[in-house]
Design an enzyme around this catalytic site. Structure first.
Site, PDB file in Angstrom:
ATOM      1  CD  GLU A  35     -14.143  12.712  28.399  1.00  0.00           C
ATOM      2  OE1 GLU A  35     -15.321  12.718  28.112  1.00  0.00           O
ATOM      3  OE2 GLU A  35     -13.539  13.656  28.945  1.00  0.00           O
TER       4      GLU A  35
ATOM      5  CD  GLU B  86      -2.696  15.677  32.057  1.00  0.00           C
ATOM      6  OE1 GLU B  86      -2.376  14.479  32.158  1.00  0.00           O
ATOM      7  OE2 GLU B  86      -3.868  16.066  31.926  1.00  0.00           O
TER       8      GLU B  86
ATOM      9  CB  THR C 253      -2.125   9.706  27.665  1.00  0.00           C
ATOM     10  OG1 THR C 253      -2.895  10.915  27.675  1.00  0.00           O
ATOM     11  CG2 THR C 253      -1.876   9.297  26.228  1.00  0.00           C
TER      12      THR C 253
ATOM     13  CE  LYS D 287     -10.358   0.635  39.300  1.00  0.00           C
ATOM     14  NZ  LYS D 287      -9.550   1.508  40.226  1.00  0.00           N
TER      15      LYS D 287
ATOM     16  N   GLY E 191      -4.720   4.772  29.163  1.00  0.00           N
ATOM     17  CA  GLY E 191      -5.573   4.754  27.962  1.00  0.00           C
ATOM     18  C   GLY E 191      -5.023   3.803  26.897  1.00  0.00           C
TER      19      GLY E 191
HETATM   20  P1  NAD Z   1      -4.914   6.867  36.029  1.00  0.00           P
HETATM   21  O1  NAD Z   1      -4.914   6.621  34.560  1.00  0.00           O
HETATM   22  O2  NAD Z   1      -3.735   6.447  36.802  1.00  0.00           O
HETATM   23  O3  NAD Z   1      -6.152   6.143  36.721  1.00  0.00           O
HETATM   24  C1  NAD Z   1      -7.472   6.316  36.268  1.00  0.00           C
HETATM   25  C2  NAD Z   1      -8.282   5.081  36.629  1.00  0.00           C
HETATM   26  O4  NAD Z   1      -7.738   3.970  35.936  1.00  0.00           O
HETATM   27  C3  NAD Z   1      -8.251   4.717  38.112  1.00  0.00           C
HETATM   28  O5  NAD Z   1      -9.520   4.205  38.491  1.00  0.00           O
HETATM   29  C4  NAD Z   1      -7.217   3.609  38.166  1.00  0.00           C
HETATM   30  O6  NAD Z   1      -7.414   2.720  39.237  1.00  0.00           O
HETATM   31  C5  NAD Z   1      -7.467   2.921  36.845  1.00  0.00           C
HETATM   32  N1  NAD Z   1      -6.331   2.152  36.327  1.00  0.00           N
HETATM   33  C6  NAD Z   1      -5.005   2.367  36.514  1.00  0.00           C
HETATM   34  N2  NAD Z   1      -4.298   1.413  35.886  1.00  0.00           N
HETATM   35  C7  NAD Z   1      -5.187   0.584  35.273  1.00  0.00           C
HETATM   36  C8  NAD Z   1      -5.077  -0.576  34.460  1.00  0.00           C
HETATM   37  N3  NAD Z   1      -3.911  -1.099  34.136  1.00  0.00           N
HETATM   38  N4  NAD Z   1      -6.208  -1.138  34.019  1.00  0.00           N
HETATM   39  C9  NAD Z   1      -7.415  -0.612  34.312  1.00  0.00           C
HETATM   40  N5  NAD Z   1      -7.589   0.452  35.083  1.00  0.00           N
HETATM   41  C10 NAD Z   1      -6.483   1.061  35.554  1.00  0.00           C
HETATM   42  O7  NAD Z   1      -5.249   8.403  36.181  1.00  0.00           O
HETATM   43  P2  NAD Z   1      -5.400   9.231  37.515  1.00  0.00           P
HETATM   44  O8  NAD Z   1      -4.023   9.409  38.063  1.00  0.00           O
HETATM   45  O9  NAD Z   1      -6.463   8.671  38.381  1.00  0.00           O
HETATM   46  O10 NAD Z   1      -5.956  10.616  36.919  1.00  0.00           O
HETATM   47  C11 NAD Z   1      -5.109  11.550  36.325  1.00  0.00           C
HETATM   48  C12 NAD Z   1      -5.136  11.473  34.818  1.00  0.00           C
HETATM   49  O11 NAD Z   1      -6.458  11.400  34.341  1.00  0.00           O
HETATM   50  C13 NAD Z   1      -4.554  12.707  34.156  1.00  0.00           C
HETATM   51  O12 NAD Z   1      -3.705  12.331  33.115  1.00  0.00           O
HETATM   52  C14 NAD Z   1      -5.758  13.444  33.593  1.00  0.00           C
HETATM   53  O13 NAD Z   1      -5.541  14.245  32.506  1.00  0.00           O
HETATM   54  C15 NAD Z   1      -6.678  12.346  33.286  1.00  0.00           C
HETATM   55  N6  NAD Z   1      -8.051  12.827  33.354  1.00  0.00           N
HETATM   56  C16 NAD Z   1      -8.714  13.059  32.192  1.00  0.00           C
HETATM   57  C17 NAD Z   1     -10.015  13.529  32.231  1.00  0.00           C
HETATM   58  C18 NAD Z   1     -10.782  13.804  30.973  1.00  0.00           C
HETATM   59  O14 NAD Z   1     -11.989  13.986  31.047  1.00  0.00           O
HETATM   60  N7  NAD Z   1     -10.148  13.843  29.831  1.00  0.00           N
HETATM   61  C19 NAD Z   1     -10.643  13.749  33.432  1.00  0.00           C
HETATM   62  C20 NAD Z   1      -9.926  13.507  34.596  1.00  0.00           C
HETATM   63  C21 NAD Z   1      -8.637  13.021  34.532  1.00  0.00           C
END
Ligand code: NAD
Length: 500
Positions: free
Chosen positions: A264, A396, A243, A188, A246
């Site tokens: 991650e 962050e 997070t 996804k 997460g």
């Molecule tokens: P996000 O958490 O908003 O979204 C990430 C993914 O999760 C997307 O595909 C989104 O559609 C999905 N998602 C959102 N809500 C969900 C839910 N309730 N249930 C299931 N899936 C859901 O993050 P983002 O805005 O896409 O990315 C930015 C964040 O990601 C930053 O905090 C960054 O640090 C982190 N990040 C971490 C790494 C790593 O390797 N540690 C890598 C890239 C990004």
């Protein structure tokens, strides 16, 4: 797309993508679709299907069937390796095309996108080797009457949720390893950057991956993403993102089937610079570490912790470097800093730049929005007069915002570096081997760089300490995460009866 000119152009019409099920693309039909605008150009570039709950269930059923019929998991490692190597070859031939769509949806510079996709070829090649070398263990210290055998088994159906900052790289730091372990996948991608995940699905099918082993659903996190987290037929979930989400992943696993998790999450990563470093190199590295991918990088070096005796001069050197980096149209080959990926992220970053000034920090360079006539851009911002409790120093930001904090002793530098809930990555810059090694041993981070930053390769594991996540991706450690251990105890010869 016109590949021959130096500056490519966005497509005249947005391209329609289906989602991916049972080895084939499924067009939208009567389902709703959503349009993605290029953040660098402000024009529509792709149209994706808003998958329904039924579509998600069908994708999980497809992955379940492909796992249970053993069409993938029971292949020899050599046969799995052949398909991973063929994928690498086909991907190498399509680097320009994948990079083009990555740039259009994400806003990153095309030259950078091409390098990332090139790096992904290596992920498939390396994972092919792992498919062949993955093995268990045996114990023959059990006497002549028995033998202990430990096997490594795939986990089953793996849900894979990825973010928008490195849509293809993050995907390929996981997919080859998950496949090498014999699992099947429901991916996804982020709703704003789904195109390249769907192109990978096509490539995997062309490479000979059995139908149903790799499925892709498109749509929002709150709908299909949440359903994937809660699905009783998903055995493991690999989540990369914020997070906050997460936490929702962990809760959903606890509420449902205790699916195994790989997480991650965020980072607030220190760059520690000592006065004895090669300051020219360090200034370039620090500038790269905060401006690469417009700072929308979980491992961005966003906290510069620099020895007080050189802090002021060094801050100026970094600011001068950043002012020279070329901000521009992401499709221009010479662009180094592209667009901010989403409107919401643009607002967030600008909000932090305002907040930093309101909190009393001094903006010594950047922070403005260059007007390129289209798209959304932010010049990397550098703050001095920062205190450790300011929001810009703790939270962050996920954007090109660097805070500078001076230190006096190595102990103080280490303690400042560790003063965060995160532990994703860190760098040290020093020509003194004792200093560099002591800092590398004591800073809490899953990835650590000495006299460089944001570097690595398929062999090196990725992941975080503390609230930056659980588990590791990539390398031998990455493939092992996607296997489970079975111990088999074998009795040889006649049983010594319990009931005589
Ligand atoms: P996000 O958490 O908003 O979204 C990430 C993914 O999760 C997307 O595909 C989104 O559609 C999905 N998602 C959102 N809500 C969900 C839910 N309730 N249930 C299931 N899936 C859901 O993050 P983002 O805005 O896409 O990315 C930015 C964040 O990601 C930053 O905090 C960054 O640090 C982190 N990040 C971490 C790494 C790593 O390797 N540690 C890598 C890239 C990004």
């Amino acid at each position: 797309m016109d590949q021959s000119s130096t500056i490519l152009t966005p497509p005249a019409e947005p391209r329609d993508f289906g989602f991916y099920l049972e080895g084939a693309s499924v067009p939208a039909g009567s389902r709703e679709v959503f349009v993605r605008n290029s953040p660098g150009h402000g024009v529509p570039v792709t149209r994706m299907v808003k998958c329904t709950d039924d579509d998600l269930d069908a994708a999980v059923a497809s992955a379940r069937r492909a796992f249970d019929d053993r069409s993938w998991s029971a292949l020899t490692g050599a046969d799995r390796a052949t398909i991973l190597l063929r994928t690498a070859e086909l991907l190498r031939a399509r680097i320009d095309e994948v990079a083009y769509w990555e740039t259009l949806e994400n806003g990153k510079p095309i030259a950078q996108a091409r390098a990332e996709v090139g790096g992904c070829v290596g992920m498939f090649e390396y994972a092919a080797g792992l498919a062949r070398s993955l093995h268990g263990d045996s114990f023959n210290n059990t006497g002549d009457g028995a033998l202990g055998v430990v096997t490594r088994e795939p986990i089953g159906v793996v849900g894979l949720i990825t973010p928008w900052n490195f849509p293809f790289l993050i995907l390929c730091e996981r997919v080859p390893y998950i496949l090498a372990g014999g699992n099947t996948i429901v991916a996804k991608p982020s709703e704003v950057t789904s195109a390249t995940t769907l192109i990978l699905a096509e490539i995997l099918t062309e490479a000979g991956l059995p139908a149903g082993v790799f499925n892709v659903v498109t749509g929002s996190g709150r709908t299909v993403g949440q359903r994937l987290l809660e699905h009783m037929d998903v055995d493991m979930l690999s989540f990369t993102g914020s997070t906050a989400v997460g936490r929702a992943v962990v809760e959903a696993s606890g509420r449902t089937n205790f699916k195994k998790l790989g997480l991650e999450l965020g980072g607030k990563n220190p760059q520690i610079v000592f006065a004895d470093a090669d300051l020219e190199d360090a200034a370039d590295g620090v500038a790269f570490g905060i401006a690469f991918n417009t700072g929308q990088c979980c491992v961005s070096g966003s906290r510069l912790i620099v020895e007080r005796s050189v802090a002021e001069d060094f801050g100026r050197m970094v600011a001068e470097k950043l002012a020279k980096a070329k901000i521009g149209d992401p499709l221009d080959e010479s662009t180094q800093i592209g667009a901010i990926t989403t409107d919401a992220q643009n607002e967030t970053i600008l909000g932090y730049i305002e907040k930093g000034q309101a909190e009393g920090a001094t903006l010594i360079s950047g922070g403005a929005q260059p007007d390129l006539g289209k798209g959304q851009y932010i010049a990397p911002a550098v703050f001095t007069d920062v205190t450790p409790n300011m929001a810009i120093a703790r939270e962050e930001i996920f954007g090109p915002v660097l805070t500078i904090l001076p230190f006096d002793t190595m102990e103080e530098a280490i303690s400042m570096a560790n003063d965060t809930e995160y532990g994703l990555a860190a760098s040290v810059w020093s020509k003194n081997i004792d200093t560099a090694l002591t800092v590398s041993r004591q800073v809490q981070a899953g990835r650590f760089w000495v006299n460089t930053t944001l570097a690595g390769g398929p062999e090196l594991p990725i992941g975080g300490f503390k609230q930056s996540g659980w588990g590791r991706e990539a390398g031998i450690y990455g493939v092992e995460e996607y296997t489970q251990i079975k111990s088999v105890f074998i009795e040889i010869g006649k049983r010594d009866h319990w009931i005589k």
